[in-house]
Scaffold this motif. Structure first.
Motif, PDB file in Angstrom:
ATOM      1  N   GLU A   1      -2.101  11.515  14.784  1.00 43.08           N
ATOM      2  CA  GLU A   1      -3.353  11.290  13.969  1.00 43.08           C
ATOM      3  C   GLU A   1      -2.762  10.250  12.758  1.00 43.08           C
ATOM      4  OE1 GLU A   1      -5.707  14.621  13.756  1.00 43.08           O
ATOM      5  OE2 GLU A   1      -6.272  14.312  15.966  1.00 43.08           O
ATOM      6  N   LEU A   2      -1.992  11.115  12.034  1.00 44.82           N
ATOM      7  CA  LEU A   2      -1.836  10.711  10.714  1.00 44.82           C
ATOM      8  C   LEU A   2      -0.806   9.316  10.861  1.00 44.82           C
ATOM      9  CD1 LEU A   2      -1.033  13.987   9.029  1.00 44.82           C
ATOM     10  CD2 LEU A   2      -2.740  12.499   8.422  1.00 44.82           C
ATOM     11  N   THR A   3       0.118   9.458  11.824  1.00 42.85           N
ATOM     12  CA  THR A   3       0.830   8.209  12.076  1.00 42.85           C
ATOM     13  C   THR A   3       0.024   6.823  12.733  1.00 42.85           C
ATOM     14  OG1 THR A   3       2.441   9.370  13.052  1.00 42.85           O
ATOM     15  CG2 THR A   3       2.590   7.056  13.660  1.00 42.85           C
ATOM     16  N   THR A   4      -1.117   7.092  13.135  1.00 42.85           N
ATOM     17  CA  THR A   4      -2.067   6.242  13.511  1.00 42.85           C
ATOM     18  C   THR A   4      -2.708   5.560  12.115  1.00 42.85           C
ATOM     19  OG1 THR A   4      -2.285   6.764  15.645  1.00 42.85           O
ATOM     20  CG2 THR A   4      -3.986   5.500  14.824  1.00 42.85           C
ATOM     21  N   GLU A   5      -3.320   6.616  11.553  1.00 39.18           N
ATOM     22  CA  GLU A   5      -3.758   6.472  10.183  1.00 39.18           C
ATOM     23  C   GLU A   5      -3.098   5.809   9.173  1.00 39.18           C
ATOM     24  OE1 GLU A   5      -6.252   8.966   6.709  1.00 39.18           O
ATOM     25  OE2 GLU A   5      -5.541   9.828   8.371  1.00 39.18           O
ATOM     26  N   TRP A   6      -1.750   5.962   8.967  1.00 41.18           N
ATOM     27  CA  TRP A   6      -0.916   5.237   8.214  1.00 41.18           C
ATOM     28  C   TRP A   6      -0.707   3.817   8.549  1.00 41.18           C
ATOM     29  CZ3 TRP A   6       3.833   2.708   8.037  1.00 41.18           C
ATOM     30  CH2 TRP A   6       4.226   2.648   6.864  1.00 41.18           C
ATOM     31  N   SER A   7      -0.899   3.556   9.569  1.00 46.73           N
ATOM     32  CA  SER A   7      -0.820   1.931  10.135  1.00 46.73           C
ATOM     33  C   SER A   7      -1.947   1.319  10.109  1.00 46.73           C
ATOM     34  CB  SER A   7       0.009   2.035  11.584  1.00 46.73           C
ATOM     35  OG  SER A   7       1.260   2.498  11.188  1.00 46.73           O
ATOM     36  N   ALA A   8      -3.244   2.243  10.082  1.00 41.54           N
ATOM     37  CA  ALA A   8      -4.504   1.425  10.172  1.00 41.54           C
ATOM     38  C   ALA A   8      -4.849   0.898   9.092  1.00 41.54           C
ATOM     39  CB  ALA A   8      -5.413   2.539  10.858  1.00 41.54           C
ATOM     40  N   PRO A   9      -5.856  -0.154   9.353  1.00 43.19           N
ATOM     41  CA  PRO A   9      -6.350  -0.924   8.322  1.00 43.19           C
ATOM     42  C   PRO A   9      -6.974   0.108   7.233  1.00 43.19           C
ATOM     43  CG  PRO A   9      -7.073  -2.017  10.244  1.00 43.19           C
ATOM     44  CD  PRO A   9      -6.416  -0.636  10.468  1.00 43.19           C
ATOM     45  N   ASN A  10      -7.067  -0.173   5.969  1.00 40.38           N
ATOM     46  CA  ASN A  10      -7.649   0.468   4.913  1.00 40.38           C
ATOM     47  C   ASN A  10      -7.697  -0.190   3.726  1.00 40.38           C
ATOM     48  OD1 ASN A  10      -7.326   2.053   2.432  1.00 40.38           O
ATOM     49  ND2 ASN A  10      -7.212   4.099   3.829  1.00 40.38           N
ATOM     50  N   LYS A  11      -8.895  -0.378   3.369  1.00 43.27           N
ATOM     51  CA  LYS A  11      -9.499  -1.375   2.438  1.00 43.27           C
ATOM     52  C   LYS A  11      -8.563  -1.129   0.947  1.00 43.27           C
ATOM     53  CE  LYS A  11     -13.216  -3.738   0.071  1.00 43.27           C
ATOM     54  NZ  LYS A  11     -12.869  -3.970  -1.137  1.00 43.27           N
ATOM     55  N   ALA A  12      -8.688   0.067   0.452  1.00 41.20           N
ATOM     56  CA  ALA A  12      -7.972  -0.055  -0.650  1.00 41.20           C
ATOM     57  C   ALA A  12      -6.563  -0.259  -0.614  1.00 41.20           C
ATOM     58  CB  ALA A  12      -8.122   1.692  -1.240  1.00 41.20           C
ATOM     59  N   ILE A  13      -5.758   0.121   0.377  1.00 41.16           N
ATOM     60  CA  ILE A  13      -4.379  -0.169   0.430  1.00 41.16           C
ATOM     61  C   ILE A  13      -4.279  -1.568   0.822  1.00 41.16           C
ATOM     62  CG2 ILE A  13      -2.289   0.437   1.755  1.00 41.16           C
ATOM     63  CD1 ILE A  13      -3.526   3.260   2.305  1.00 41.16           C
ATOM     64  N   ASP A  14      -4.969  -2.030   1.492  1.00 40.52           N
ATOM     65  CA  ASP A  14      -4.947  -3.366   2.014  1.00 40.52           C
ATOM     66  C   ASP A  14      -5.084  -4.364   0.491  1.00 40.52           C
ATOM     67  OD1 ASP A  14      -4.331  -2.988   4.558  1.00 40.52           O
ATOM     68  OD2 ASP A  14      -6.065  -3.198   5.171  1.00 40.52           O
ATOM     69  N   ASP A  15      -5.838  -3.979  -0.156  1.00 41.42           N
ATOM     70  CA  ASP A  15      -6.047  -4.851  -1.371  1.00 41.42           C
ATOM     71  C   ASP A  15      -5.069  -4.795  -2.457  1.00 41.42           C
ATOM     72  OD1 ASP A  15      -8.804  -5.221  -0.709  1.00 41.42           O
ATOM     73  OD2 ASP A  15      -9.955  -3.771  -1.848  1.00 41.42           O
TER      74      ASP A  15
ATOM     75  N   ALA B   1       5.669   0.711   4.107  1.00 38.50           N
ATOM     76  CA  ALA B   1       7.053   1.423   4.223  1.00 38.50           C
ATOM     77  C   ALA B   1       7.964   1.356   2.903  1.00 38.50           C
ATOM     78  CB  ALA B   1       7.681   0.918   5.407  1.00 38.50           C
ATOM     79  N   VAL B   2       8.170   0.327   2.367  1.00 38.65           N
ATOM     80  CA  VAL B   2       9.019  -0.083   1.291  1.00 38.65           C
ATOM     81  C   VAL B   2       8.394  -0.100  -0.038  1.00 38.65           C
ATOM     82  CG1 VAL B   2      10.754  -1.820   0.400  1.00 38.65           C
ATOM     83  CG2 VAL B   2      10.602  -1.387   3.040  1.00 38.65           C
TER      84      VAL B   2
ATOM     85  N   LEU C   1      -2.117   6.131   0.514  1.00 35.85           N
ATOM     86  CA  LEU C   1      -0.937   6.193   1.533  1.00 35.85           C
ATOM     87  C   LEU C   1      -0.135   7.102   1.416  1.00 35.85           C
ATOM     88  CD1 LEU C   1      -0.166   4.347   3.799  1.00 35.85           C
ATOM     89  CD2 LEU C   1       1.455   3.199   2.335  1.00 35.85           C
ATOM     90  N   VAL C   2       0.374   7.519   0.057  1.00 37.61           N
ATOM     91  CA  VAL C   2       1.301   8.589  -0.369  1.00 37.61           C
ATOM     92  C   VAL C   2       0.824   9.949   0.276  1.00 37.61           C
ATOM     93  CG1 VAL C   2       2.148   9.720  -2.099  1.00 37.61           C
ATOM     94  CG2 VAL C   2       2.156   7.200  -2.207  1.00 37.61           C
ATOM     95  N   ALA C   3      -0.613  10.083   0.127  1.00 35.06           N
ATOM     96  CA  ALA C   3      -1.057  11.486   0.661  1.00 35.06           C
ATOM     97  C   ALA C   3      -1.014  11.496   1.971  1.00 35.06           C
ATOM     98  CB  ALA C   3      -2.706  11.475   0.216  1.00 35.06           C
ATOM     99  N   ILE C   4      -1.418  10.368   2.549  1.00 34.35           N
ATOM    100  CA  ILE C   4      -1.092  10.334   4.267  1.00 34.35           C
ATOM    101  C   ILE C   4       0.336  10.680   4.670  1.00 34.35           C
ATOM    102  CG2 ILE C   4      -1.401   9.055   6.446  1.00 34.35           C
ATOM    103  CD1 ILE C   4      -3.626   7.490   4.888  1.00 34.35           C
ATOM    104  N   GLY C   5       1.084  10.091   4.022  1.00 37.93           N
ATOM    105  CA  GLY C   5       2.541  10.282   4.172  1.00 37.93           C
ATOM    106  C   GLY C   5       3.243  11.660   3.969  1.00 37.93           C
ATOM    107  N   ASP C   6       2.733  12.201   2.961  1.00 37.18           N
ATOM    108  CA  ASP C   6       2.948  13.451   2.351  1.00 37.18           C
ATOM    109  C   ASP C   6       2.307  14.614   3.449  1.00 37.18           C
ATOM    110  OD1 ASP C   6       4.310  12.642   0.187  1.00 37.18           O
ATOM    111  OD2 ASP C   6       3.046  13.337  -1.240  1.00 37.18           O
TER     112      ASP C   6
END
Length: 898
Positions: free
Chosen positions: A302-316, A515-516, A523-528
């Protein structure tokens, strides 16, 4: 003439040493050997006899042989003798006296049969029957060579015990161990058992000693498995044919290496780094642990999918990053430059420890693209490595199923001092060096990319990544957080308007940015969080009990003939097949399933004979063929071939039913006879091969210890699980242990775990349990089809001084003194009956009474000696005296024999 004869003798001797073809008349030898009784087909029985009929036939065949040699069979043994004998044979434990009393007064004619049926259903039955099999397959808890480290394979021991208790058909038992990984079984529990069963093929000794030649170790492992197969299943000395055609059996060297080809395709490293559970192995979680693993895997997905999914704040944030790149000049001041990646290797490493400690290639030295490195008689040079288009794993050169090192180089040039962040990962271990200075050290695979910030001085610097592959294949992930490190094709996507990008380009750019470059809190929270679940999963997997199993390679490895058995002198490659003289024309054998089917086919002359002979050996002390490890032409002749062949035929026709066979043997008159001998019987049959007398055999080492603990009421009967460590003399492991071994120090268990049945005792090959070894248990470095018994003073000393023997004697003494009806029953007779199930004779009683009196006098004069024996106690003198009496009874020949 004498000189010519001398040189001819030398040539002949040299030819034998090198494994050359024998000058003898091979066709005549082969023809004679092929007619050997053990290689003739077992006659098909007209029908399946009942257990009672089999018992009757056993006695008829034995009695016929007795009549031929002029022997008269003994009368049946007493109820006490047979009650104790059958308990020790089927459970490895002595019976309780009150159980015998109930049996003795039972008037029913079938009471003995009911007793046998009851014992066959006891969980202890499997533990007793498994002992001989564990000797045969050289089961142990350690690797056996060099460090002799711990090895996780106790689940295989438990599989064997459970198989006997479940009365698993012998053909199924064989098939699961030889080919359980290849069976198509849908039921999860059965599938797991079948995989664990293949641990049989992983029980060979292994080493990881520095300086070992990998090819030599691999050949030795293959030869060990092949030889073990011959001993375990065929009852033949196959090892003779590893170097040359067998001299007595019709087995050629071609036959040997065709058979070896079945066992040379393990998908594992021959040198397994002395790990506890080297690949391939399986983890076995409990139901609750399995539930946790499933939940964590679901959350990770689930978190892998969320990490890759569209996210307005991260996409901005990504939009802002893209704009910042576009706003930069094409040649920004002080920007770093990165060369293409190059790689050198793979360098095979003696041990994983060495791989992390040693420098390879030009680590610590200036980089020279044209430099070559001499390593183990080969030259290695730098080659270009395909740089990752985005963030992906780059395959590196490695050695199949072997530990190795590859070194990756990248040159970094900067115009002013700056910090550059690398994001790195590898399939196993990874170290990073700036010049010769280590900047990063990862000893195992980590979840995600590790961020490595390196300060670069002005000018040119060489960065080396040392990638350590624990068993191959090897991969390396690298990305650099720098404008100049972005791939040109990625920059092309960035320069496009967002509306003109394809879905694939949108996904690719998002993955790269996140990733880079991305450090957005969401995103950091999802990854952690994802890394946290990965760590929980991996930590649990690391703690789960594991068991070594067998796995086939995808590509079949060729098995050449090894001339003279030498690993470096190879001949014709051989395909998997079985010895020609044992293969019927209509049967094809190509994989391990077919190998097992061949073994258990009606046409196979050896499997049933070998099995029946060894079961007979377990109950009578010696097989119908004494050399149960060798039924070939150089082995002993059967004392009653007709009996062996009859039982073999019934074993096959009866569906390979072990309990049925065992019951038939134990119901026979031959088994139930009195063991007393006469001068005439000793003269005519000194070793009781004709079985005029009942079996009188010393107990095996495990039963001697278990009997003492059981009589004392101390034994812990918990079944299965990791091996236990009872007390043993200090320093035994240290005297043979390598300082880096994880079995160099013996730490005995405390409490109940130290009192478990002996089959669960931890078995270190270079230092087996001393009490077991003293009473003739094998070291389990090689297959042992029988234990040859010795009788030494050391055994008597151990029975008097071994800590648990003393502990048992003290407990027996306390049970005697604390018996509820001691006023009504003679305590001395009560103790005697507890141990031997009978009253002492008048002479024995008088001797024991005198001993007790003398001991009381002695300990009264030396109370400290009594306390040394039994500890502080208000009744130390009396307790010590009774303890020595108990020791005496446990040491009686009658107590040590069945």
């Amino acid at each position: 003439m004498p000189t010519a004869f001398y040189f001819l003798s030398l040539i002949l001797a040299w030819g034998v040493c090198l494994g050359l073809e024998s000058i003898a008349d091979e066709p005549q030898l082969t023809q004679a050997a092929a007619a050997h009784w053990a290689f003739t087909e077992v006659s098909r029985p007209a029908g399946v006899d009942s257990t009672e009929q089999v018992s009757v036939q056993i006695d008829q065949l034995i009695n016929r042989r007795l009549a031929e040699v002029g022997l008269v069979a003994n009368q049946p043994a007493t109820d006490a003798a047979i009650f104790r004998r059958v308990h020790l044979d089927l459970k490895g434990l002595p019976p309780a006296f009150d159980k015998f009393q109930a049996y003795a007064i039972d008037p029913a004619d079938d009471k003995y049969e009911r007793l046998v049926d009851q014992l066959l259903q006891s969980p202890a039955y499997g533990e007793k029957m498994a002992l001989a099999w564990l000797d045969l397959v050289r089961y142990a808890d350690t690797h056996g060579l060099h460090l002799d480290n711990h090895r996780d394979i106790w689940m295989y021991r438990d599989y064997v015990i459970q198989s006997f208790n479940q009365n698993k058909p012998w053909n199924q038992f064989i098939t699961e161990q030889l080919a359980g990984d290849l069976l198509d079984t849908a039921e999860p529990a059965a599938r797991l058992d079948q995989q664990i069963a293949t641990g049989l093929l992983r029980l060979n000794l292994t080493t990881n000693e520095a300086g070992s030649v990998y090819e030599e170790v691999a050949a030795r492992n293959m030869i060990d498995r092949t030889n073990a197969f011959g001993t375990i299943f065929l009852g033949l000395t196959l090892q003779c044919a590893a170097c040359h055609d067998h001299k007595t059996d019709p087995l050629t060297q071609r036959d040997y290496y065709s058979l070896a080809a079945f066992f040379n395709n393990l998908n594992a490293s021959a040198m397994d780094n002395s790990e506890s559970a080297p690949w391939p192995s399986i983890a076995v979680p409990t139901p609750s642990q399995q539930l946790s693993l499933v939940q964590w895997e679901r959350k990770i997905d689930e978190l892998t999918t969320e990490w890759s999914a569209p996210n307005k704040a991260i996409d901005d944030a990504q939009v802002a990053w893209e704009q910042s790149l576009l706003n930069e000049s094409s040649e920004p001041s002080g920007e770093s430059k990165f060369s293409d990646l190059t790689v050198v290797g793979p360098f095979e490493t003696e041990t994983i420890e060495y791989a992390y400690e040693k420098d390879y290639a030009s680590i610590g030295c200036p980089y020279d693209a044209n430099q070559t490195f001499r390593f183990r008689d080969r030259n290695y040079g730098w080659t270009a490595l395909s740089s990752p288009a985005d963030v992906q794993s780059i395959p590196l050169p490695s050695l199949e199923n072997r530990q190795s090192v590859a070194v990756v180089h990248q040159r970094v040039m900067v115009a002013k001092p700056q910090t550059v962040t690398f994001l790195v990962a590898s399939s196993d271990g990874l170290q990073c060096y700036l010049g010769g200075e280590k900047r990063y050290d990862q000893r195992q695979q980590q979840p995600g990319l590790a961020k490595l910030a390196i300060d670069f001085p002005v000018g040119t610097s060489d960065v080396y990544f040392k990638v350590i592959s624990h068993r191959g294949p090897s991969s390396f992930d690298v990305a650099v957080r720098s404008r100049r490190a972005i791939n040109e094709s990625m920059l092309t996507v960035i320069r496009k308007s967002r509306e003109s990008r394809s879905p694939a380009e949108v996904s690719r750019l998002r993955q790269y940015y996140r990733a880079v470059w991305c450090e957005h809190p969401e995103l950091v929270a999802i990854g952690d969080e994802r890394r946290g679940y990965v760590r929980q999963r991996d930590d649990l997997l690391a703690l789960l009990p594991k068991s070594l199993v067998y796995r086939e390679r995808t590509e079949v490895r060729s098995q050449p003939i090894l001339r003279g058995g030498r690993y470096d002198d190879t001949g014709e490659p051989m395909s998997p097949s079985v010895p020609a003289f044992l293969l019927s024309a209509e049967r094809k054998v190509g994989d391990r399933v077919e190998l097992a089917n061949w073994l258990t086919s009606q046409q196979h002359p050896l499997t049933a004979r070998v099995a029946v002979n060894r079961f007979w050996q377990q109950f009578f002390g010696v097989g119908i063929v004494e050399t149960s490890e060798d039924l070939g032409a150089s082995g002993a002749e059967p004392c009653n071939q007709e009996l062996l062949d009859y039982l073999a035929g019934q074993f096959f026709a009866g569906g390979w039913d072990v309990k049925r066979l065992v019951k038939a043997i134990l119901m026979s008159q031959a088994y139930r006879r009195d063991a007393k001998s006469t001068l005439e019987s000793i003269h005519l049959d000194p070793t009781n091969r004709m079985l005029a007398r009942g079996p009188r055999v010393r107990l095996d080492a495990e039963s001697i210890r278990d009997q003492a603990l059981s009589l004392a009421g101390l034994i812990d009967l918990r079944a299965g699980g990791p091996s236990s460590k009872p007390p043993q003399p200090a320093g035994l492991w240290e005297s043979v242990g390598h300082s880096k071994s994880n079995t160099v120090n013996y730490i005995p268990d405390l409490g109940k775990n130290a009192l478990r049945r002996s089959i669960y005792t931890y078995w270190k090959r270079t230092s087996p349990p001393p009490l077991m070894l003293l009473f003739d248990a094998p070291s389990r470095e090689s297959c042992a089809a029988r234990r040859v018994q010795t009788h030494t003073p050391s055994q008597a000393l151990a029975m008097l001084n071994e800590p648990q023997m003393q502990q048992a004697a003290i407990a027996i003494a306390k049970l005697t003194l604390n018996h509820h009806d001691i006023a009504e029953q003679d305590p001395l007779k009560q103790m005697f009956c507890r141990v031997l199930l009978r009253d002492p004779s008048p002479t024995q009683y008088a001797e024991l009474l005198l001993l007790l009196s003398d001991l009381r006098t002695m300990y009264a004069a030396d109370r400290d000696a009594a306390i040394d024996l039994v500890g502080l106690s208000p009744d130390a003198v009396n307790l010590a005296a009774w303890t020595v009496v108990a020791m005496t009874l446990l040491n009686l020949d009658e107590a040590l024999c069945k």
